[in-house]
Design a protein around this motif. Structure first.
Motif, PDB file in Angstrom:
ATOM      1  N   SER A  97       0.981  -1.105  -0.182  1.00  0.00           N
ATOM      2  CA  SER A  97      -0.182   0.084  -0.048  1.00  0.00           C
ATOM      3  C   SER A  97       1.020   1.175  -0.015  1.00  0.00           C
ATOM      4  CB  SER A  97      -1.158   0.314   1.365  1.00  0.00           C
ATOM      5  OG  SER A  97       0.051  -0.184   2.459  1.00  0.00           O
ATOM      6  N   CYS A  98       0.588   2.319  -0.741  1.00  0.00           N
ATOM      7  CA  CYS A  98       1.194   3.329  -0.934  1.00  0.00           C
ATOM      8  C   CYS A  98       1.676   4.176   0.391  1.00  0.00           C
ATOM      9  CB  CYS A  98       0.625   4.294  -1.853  1.00  0.00           C
ATOM     10  SG  CYS A  98       1.816   5.947  -2.463  1.00  0.00           S
ATOM     11  N   PHE A  99       2.908   4.291   0.489  1.00  0.00           N
ATOM     12  CA  PHE A  99       3.336   4.877   2.027  1.00  0.00           C
ATOM     13  C   PHE A  99       3.335   6.579   1.905  1.00  0.00           C
ATOM     14  CE2 PHE A  99       7.129   3.750  -0.683  1.00  0.00           C
ATOM     15  CZ  PHE A  99       7.409   5.457  -1.139  1.00  0.00           C
ATOM     16  N   LYS A 100       3.168   7.016   0.573  1.00  0.00           N
ATOM     17  CA  LYS A 100       3.143   8.565   0.539  1.00  0.00           C
ATOM     18  C   LYS A 100       1.492   8.805   0.583  1.00  0.00           C
ATOM     19  CE  LYS A 100       4.466  12.342  -2.589  1.00  0.00           C
ATOM     20  NZ  LYS A 100       4.784  12.683  -3.728  1.00  0.00           N
ATOM     21  N   CYS A 101       0.686   8.467   0.017  1.00  0.00           N
ATOM     22  CA  CYS A 101      -0.752   8.905   0.093  1.00  0.00           C
ATOM     23  C   CYS A 101      -1.607   7.998   0.767  1.00  0.00           C
ATOM     24  CB  CYS A 101      -1.106   8.772  -1.284  1.00  0.00           C
ATOM     25  SG  CYS A 101      -1.581   7.264  -2.270  1.00  0.00           S
ATOM     26  N   LYS A 102      -1.163   6.879   1.417  1.00  0.00           N
ATOM     27  CA  LYS A 102      -1.707   6.034   2.173  1.00  0.00           C
ATOM     28  C   LYS A 102      -3.038   5.454   1.681  1.00  0.00           C
ATOM     29  CE  LYS A 102       0.535   7.854   6.054  1.00  0.00           C
ATOM     30  NZ  LYS A 102       1.793   7.732   5.985  1.00  0.00           N
TER      31      LYS A 102
ATOM     32  N   ASN B  21      -4.520   7.014  -1.291  1.00  0.00           N
ATOM     33  CA  ASN B  21      -5.463   7.521  -1.821  1.00  0.00           C
ATOM     34  C   ASN B  21      -5.198   8.074  -3.068  1.00  0.00           C
ATOM     35  OD1 ASN B  21      -6.915   8.126   0.518  1.00  0.00           O
ATOM     36  ND2 ASN B  21      -5.687   9.516   1.308  1.00  0.00           N
ATOM     37  N   GLY B  22      -3.976   7.718  -3.611  1.00  0.00           N
ATOM     38  CA  GLY B  22      -3.820   8.029  -4.867  1.00  0.00           C
ATOM     39  C   GLY B  22      -2.828   9.031  -5.114  1.00  0.00           C
ATOM     40  N   CYS B  23      -1.502   8.998  -5.599  1.00  0.00           N
ATOM     41  CA  CYS B  23      -0.691  10.173  -5.786  1.00  0.00           C
ATOM     42  C   CYS B  23       0.294   9.731  -6.928  1.00  0.00           C
ATOM     43  CB  CYS B  23       0.294  10.178  -4.582  1.00  0.00           C
ATOM     44  SG  CYS B  23       1.226   8.860  -4.389  1.00  0.00           S
ATOM     45  N   ASN B  24       1.220  10.512  -7.043  1.00  0.00           N
ATOM     46  CA  ASN B  24       2.141  10.408  -8.315  1.00  0.00           C
ATOM     47  C   ASN B  24       3.030   8.956  -7.975  1.00  0.00           C
ATOM     48  OD1 ASN B  24       3.595  11.607  -6.531  1.00  0.00           O
ATOM     49  ND2 ASN B  24       5.000  12.674  -7.958  1.00  0.00           N
ATOM     50  N   VAL B  25       3.658   8.762  -6.784  1.00  0.00           N
ATOM     51  CA  VAL B  25       4.523   7.612  -6.552  1.00  0.00           C
ATOM     52  C   VAL B  25       3.708   6.396  -6.968  1.00  0.00           C
ATOM     53  CG1 VAL B  25       5.462   6.203  -4.752  1.00  0.00           C
ATOM     54  CG2 VAL B  25       5.739   8.919  -4.732  1.00  0.00           C
ATOM     55  N   CYS B  26       2.457   6.217  -6.564  1.00  0.00           N
ATOM     56  CA  CYS B  26       2.001   4.795  -6.660  1.00  0.00           C
ATOM     57  C   CYS B  26       0.811   5.037  -8.183  1.00  0.00           C
ATOM     58  CB  CYS B  26       0.696   4.632  -5.547  1.00  0.00           C
ATOM     59  SG  CYS B  26      -0.630   5.825  -5.153  1.00  0.00           S
ATOM     60  N   LYS B  27       1.074   5.889  -8.783  1.00  0.00           N
ATOM     61  CA  LYS B  27       0.473   6.039 -10.283  1.00  0.00           C
ATOM     62  C   LYS B  27      -1.282   6.373  -9.963  1.00  0.00           C
ATOM     63  CE  LYS B  27       4.309   4.568 -13.057  1.00  0.00           C
ATOM     64  NZ  LYS B  27       4.741   3.265 -12.477  1.00  0.00           N
TER      65      LYS B  27
HETATM   66 ZN   LIG Z   1       0.143   6.746  -3.516  1.00  0.00          ZN
END
Ligand SMILES: [Zn+2]
Length: 355
Positions: free
Chosen positions: A265-270, A272-278
């Protein structure tokens, strides 16, 4: 007989020596008076012009002057030497209250740091670290891993060939094959294999012809997919934070069956969706699966008795995600402005907690 000349020589010496302040000038003065062509020696030469009766008295007077000059020069030499020593000592005095000079400590390479982190984690779970050859045979790099010659999956791992049968390893899997073989069919095997690997890739921001890999292998009786999942979940939490979850997606690798891609699970946006997890909430982190029975059998294990799981990850990608590094080539260009951002702190730890 006139001895006043002798008196003049002595007087001029006494005046001259009074102004001498260093050993070099004193030496010159010594030569000027006592040297072969010196003034005192000159007086001695005048003896021949004197009568026999006059000579002893004159000689005695010259000797007296010579002794006087010699003595004064010796005393002055000692005084000046002592002064020179004093001056030198004063100049070289060590000020113990000055702060020491700092040594410039090198910093570990960010890839070494992440590899050490991962190694420490798996050592804690009872794994051994196994290392192998970077130049491998076709057999251990491919065939022993269920990739016979002409297998289409070989296309995904084109390499640098030394000869028809020797190549730069494309993954650290040959270490798994060699380790299993060395155990002669007896488990348990519980290893991780970190190391450099090579592929004939065009270098760009996410590809490098040289990169690092860490693979893990567990072979024993009663090893299940749930063991793999539990291990990887712990790993994700250790490296990317306590709140991480993992997701397994079906995939294909020749050496595992079933095979999975593992996302965290994306560590940056938890999520929610962000550029790291596309904007998916998930980040692909490694490949894994249950060891293919063919691979177990080729390495001498009875696949009806033993099972195992294996996983492989790229420390480059993990370090890039963890530290927000946008180009894999930074790891290999030795730019100090990049490397120095990973300085070791005073307690021996490293500033590598970017997340
Ligand atoms: Zn993310």
């Amino acid at each position: 007989m006139d001895t006043s000349e002798i008196g003049q020589v002595q007087e001029s010496f006494d005046q001259a020596v009074a102004h001498i302040e260093d050993l070099k000038s004193l030496q010159q003065l010594k030569v000027e008076y006592l040297g072969k062509k010196g003034k005192v020696t000159g007086l001695m030469k005048e003896m021949k012009n004197l009568s026999k009766e006059e000579r002893p008295q004159f000689g005695a007077a010259v000797n007296e002057t010579r002794n006087h000059i010699t003595e004064i020069i010796e005393q002055k030499t000692q005084t000046l030497e002592a002064e020179a020593l004093e001056a030198k000592l004063a100049e070289e005095t060590i000020d113990v209250t000055l702060p020491g000079r700092n040594f410039s400590l090198g910093s570990p390479h960010p890839l070494s740091l992440i590899i050490e982190n991962i190694e420490d984690f798996f050592i804690g779970l009872g794994y051994e670290i196994a290392e192998g050859y970077e130049v491998e045979t076709d057999y251990y790099n491919f065939e022993a891993l269920n990739l016979p010659k002409s297998h289409p999956a070989r296309d995904m791992q084109d390499s640098f060939y030394i000869s028809e049968e020797m190549l730069l390893r494309t993954h650290t899997s040959p270490v798994q094959a060699r380790t299993m073989e060395s155990r002669a069919g007896k488990g348990p095997v519980k290893i991780i294999c970190p190391g450099k690997v090579y592929r004939r890739d065009s270098d760009d921001a996410t590809h490098s012809h040289q990169f690092t890999q860490i693979e893990g292998l567990v072979v024993d009786k009663n090893i299940h997919m749930s063991d793999l999942k539990g291990t990887l979940e712990l790993f994700a939490k250790e490296i990317f934070g306590e709140e991480r979850e993992i997701r397994l997606r079906p995939s294909y690798f020749p050496f595992t069956e079933p095979s999975v891609e593992v996302d965290i699970s994306c560590f940056k946006c938890k999520g929610n969706g962000c550029n790291v997890c596309k904007y998916t909430g998930w980040i692909e982190i490694l490949g894994a699966g249950m060891v293919h029975p063919n691979v177990l059998e080729m390495a001498g294990f009875d696949s009806s008795e033993y099972s195992g799981f294996a996983f492989g990850m790229g420390p480059d990608r993990i370090a890039m995600l963890k530290h927000g590094i946008e180009d894999i080539r930074h790891f290999y260009t030795n730019d100090l402005r990049f490397i120095n951002q990973f300085k070791v702190t005073e307690d021996g730890g490293a500033k590598n907690e970017s997340i």
